[in-house]
Each structure stands twice: as C-alpha cells, then as structure tokens.
Design a protein around this motif. Structure first.
Motif, mmCIF file in Angstrom:
data_model
loop_
_atom_site.group_PDB
_atom_site.id
_atom_site.type_symbol
_atom_site.label_atom_id
_atom_site.label_comp_id
_atom_site.label_asym_id
_atom_site.label_seq_id
_atom_site.Cartn_x
_atom_site.Cartn_y
_atom_site.Cartn_z
ATOM 1 N N THR A 1 0.814 -1.234 0.000
ATOM 2 C CA THR A 1 0.000 0.000 0.000
ATOM 3 C C THR A 1 0.840 1.273 0.000
ATOM 4 N N ASP B 1 -0.204 4.226 -2.407
ATOM 5 C CA ASP B 1 -1.424 4.919 -1.983
ATOM 6 C C ASP B 1 -1.189 5.704 -0.690
ATOM 7 N N ASP B 2 -0.412 5.104 0.223
ATOM 8 C CA ASP B 2 -0.158 5.747 1.513
ATOM 9 C C ASP B 2 0.666 7.029 1.374
ATOM 10 N N LYS C 1 1.272 8.837 -1.690
ATOM 11 C CA LYS C 1 1.143 9.416 -3.036
ATOM 12 C C LYS C 1 1.395 10.917 -3.062
ATOM 13 N N LEU D 1 -2.005 3.712 -9.473
ATOM 14 C CA LEU D 1 -3.124 4.510 -8.949
ATOM 15 C C LEU D 1 -4.369 4.371 -9.827
ATOM 16 N N TRP E 1 -5.549 0.565 -8.889
ATOM 17 C CA TRP E 1 -5.901 0.207 -7.512
ATOM 18 C C TRP E 1 -5.999 1.397 -6.551
ATOM 19 N N GLY E 2 -5.699 2.609 -7.019
ATOM 20 C CA GLY E 2 -5.686 3.761 -6.126
ATOM 21 C C GLY E 2 -7.081 4.247 -5.756
ATOM 22 N N ASN E 3 -7.122 5.070 -4.734
ATOM 23 C CA ASN E 3 -8.396 5.602 -4.238
ATOM 24 C C ASN E 3 -8.617 7.057 -4.633
ATOM 25 N N ASN E 4 -7.725 7.601 -5.474
ATOM 26 C CA ASN E 4 -7.845 9.007 -5.834
ATOM 27 C C ASN E 4 -7.433 9.193 -7.292
#
Length: 375
Positions: free
Chosen positions: A33, A36-37, A39, A68, A71-74
C-alpha cells in the motif's frame, strides 16, 4: 501483484525498485500500500533524486500512475503522475533527438573497438573461475552479437530443440546437428505485446551468426551444465550482478547495457549506411530504426569537435600502444607465454576449439597444411 496486460513485468520491476528505495528512507512502509499511503510525496522523491536519469524518473512516474489508475483511491493523483511522466518523456525525446551523449555516457561510453580489444587480450582457456567465465561470456554476447535488453540475459534458459520453446520464457537454443548453431528466442520483453512483434512471431527467433561465439556458448553449456544462461546457486542472476560482471571485465565503473547497445549501433552505423541493413539490425535488437536513431546512435562530445580522420588516427594509435604494452608484458614472462601458447595448440588441435585470428598472431601460431595441425 498479478502480471497482466495492464500491469506488466516491467511495471512490477519498477514497483519493486521504488519500494526498495523508499524502504531505505522509511523502514515501516507497507509493500502493498506504500504508493497509496505516500502518493502526496512520492513525486517529489522521484524528481529530487539526482542519481536517477530523466528516463528512469519517467518510468517510475508512469508506474505510479498505472498503479493509482488500477488500484488507487484518488483518480486525481493518477492523472497528476501520468502528466508528470509525460513531461519527462517529452524532455527525454528532445535530448535524444540531438544524438548527444548524456553525462553518464560521456564518462562511461566506450567505442566498439574497446571491447574487441579486451576480448582479444583474454585467453579464454586460462579463465579458472565461474564468475570469470561468465564475465567473458557476457562481454562476448554484447560485443559479437547485437545486444538485447538486460532482462533477456537475466531470464534466458537453455534449450536444445524447437519443441522445448513454450512461447512464454526467453531461451538460448543450441542446435548441434552438423555445424553448431545458436539462437536467441525472445518470448517476453517490453515489446512482445506490441503490434510489430505480436503479429510477426518470426522476429522472436534471432540467429547468432558469429561462429566463434556459438562455439563459446556451446562449450560454456558443456563445461558448466545449467538451466539458465547466467545463474548462481541454481538461480538466475539479478540485474545488479549482471552489471557488476560487465563493469569488472571492462574496467568501466558506470557502464550499462544501454551503453553497450549504443556503442554497437554507433559502430554498426559507421560501416552500414543502407536502410535495409539498419532495419535488419533493429529487428535483431527488438526496436525500430527510429528508436535506434533517436535513443542509441550517439555523437560522442569529444569527437563532435574533431575531424573523423583525426579520431580514427588517435584510436589506431591508442590500440597500437595498448597492444604493444600487452605484448611487452607477455615477453617479460616467457613461462606464461609458453604455457598459453601450448594451451592454445592443445585446444585447437585436440579439442577442435575455434581460436581468434588475433590470438594466433599474438602467439605466432600458424596452420600447417601438411600435417593438418596448428604449430
């Protein structure tokens, strides 16, 4: 992560590279992660690393963007990394279009004759260690055959028949029917899925035309039976190990496979002016002629300000002086000279091993047509 068409082996390699770098900075980061942690700060870490080239930064930025996206959240950060990677790509293309050497190339570039000179002054039967043999084999592959990318040499396996080609892995095929022939079989590299190479599978098989090199490859496999072209403790070697061997035998601290590819292409272009021959070379090196011209054909900075005739004269003088030094050193040690000469005669007459013309001349060895032996 699972290797797919979207997330390739090259993406995975870059991902691991970036993780290992960041782990040095922060030992508590999570392997799965960390992008993502972190970025928000990874982009500046990549850009501010003065040891990485612009092309390396481009590759890492695009890898982060790909991660990203998948699998990224943004989504916003994915676009930012993609845009920054594109900026580096454009910057790199502008530099490459000038055909000028980078700072690393200026310091570590050597012309093709430099590597030939090294090989000509090594008596292969005198090499006593496996590492020494691997270094000699590696430099021979990169000098006497158009060099492929690094990943091929670290993943290549030996096979003996076409039937053993699983269309997935990379192979070195040795054909001993009659005259020994060797072939690179490239099933997995950065261009395997591109239109040119996926639609024309014949380009995946590359014959090694240098007979002495084929003999060396075959003898290497016989002397050191193994699964991979280069392996240590029954495991394929890593890229750092490969580069370490190359730097040890060439005595050039910053040399890499890209420089070897550049050196080969620059030499080849000097003596082959036709587009047909350059296209054939491009296919053997698995890139386009445009890529070869833009990325690898270089005009050395010191030569750009010197006439071609002067450069050739200086090169010739250098090699004459180097050869004289080597000959003088040998003559100062007659026992070593005689031992090497006897070894060459033994390998030529008894083992039927091919010997380079330069080596025969160096040790005063000639072929006697009457007794059918070297003397």
């Amino acid at each position: 992560m699972k290797i797919t068409k979207e997330w390739s082996k090259i993406n995975e390699k870059n991902y691991i590279w970036l993780f290992n770098y960041m782990k040095v900075l922060d030992n508590n980061i999570d392997e799965y992660t960390f992008i993502d942690d972190h970025k928000r700060k990874i982009m500046s870490l990549i850009e501010n690393n003065n040891k990485w080239s612009d092309s390396s930064k481009e590759a890492l930025l695009f890898t982060v963007a790909k991660y990203l996206k998948l699998w990224g959240n943004n989504e916003k950060y994915g676009k930012l990394y993609s845009q920054k990677g594109f900026e580096y790509m454009q910057k790199t293309k502008l530099k490459e279009a000038e055909n000028k050497q980078t700072e690393n190339e200026i310091e570590n570039y050597r012309d093709h004759e430099y590597f030939i000179h090294i090989l000509n002054n090594i008596n292969e039967p005198d090499i006593m260690t496996l590492n020494g043999h691997y270094q000699y084999l590696l430099l021979s592959l990169l000098t006497y055959q158009p060099p492929l990318r690094t990943d091929f040499y670290t993943t290549c396996k030996f096979i003996r028949t076409k039937a053993e080609d699983n269309k997935v892995d990379n192979f070195m095929r040795i054909d001993r029917r009659g005259t020994i022939k060797c072939y690179y079989i490239v099933n997995n590299d950065k261009v395997s899925n591109t239109k040119v190479y996926s639609m024309n599978k014949t380009l995946s098989t590359i014959e090694i035309n240098n007979k002495s090199l084929c003999e060396l490859i075959n003898n290497s496999f016989i002397k050191y039976p193994r699964e991979f072209l280069f392996e240590v403790n029954n495991k394929p070697i890593t890229q750092p190990t490969l580069l370490n061997w190359l730097r040890q035998i060439t005595k050039v601290n910053g040399i890499n496979i890209d420089i070897m590819r550049s050196s080969y292409i620059t030499w080849f272009y000097e003596i082959n002016k036709t587009l047909v021959k350059r296209e054939t070379l491009a296919n053997m090196m698995r890139h386009s002629t445009t890529t070869a011209q833009r990325n690898y054909y270089k005009v050395p900075t010191d030569e750009a300000e010197t006439s071609d005739e002067t450069v050739l004269q200086l090169k010739q003088k250098l090699y004459e002086l180097q050869s004289k030094c080597n000959d003088d050193n040998t003559k100062e040690n007659p026992k070593l000279y005689n031992k090497r000469r006897n070894d060459i005669l033994y390998n030529s007459n008894t083992k039927n091993r091919a010997v380079k013309e330069a080596t025969l001349q160096k040790y005063g060895i000639k072929y006697d047509d009457v007794i059918k032996k070297y003397v």
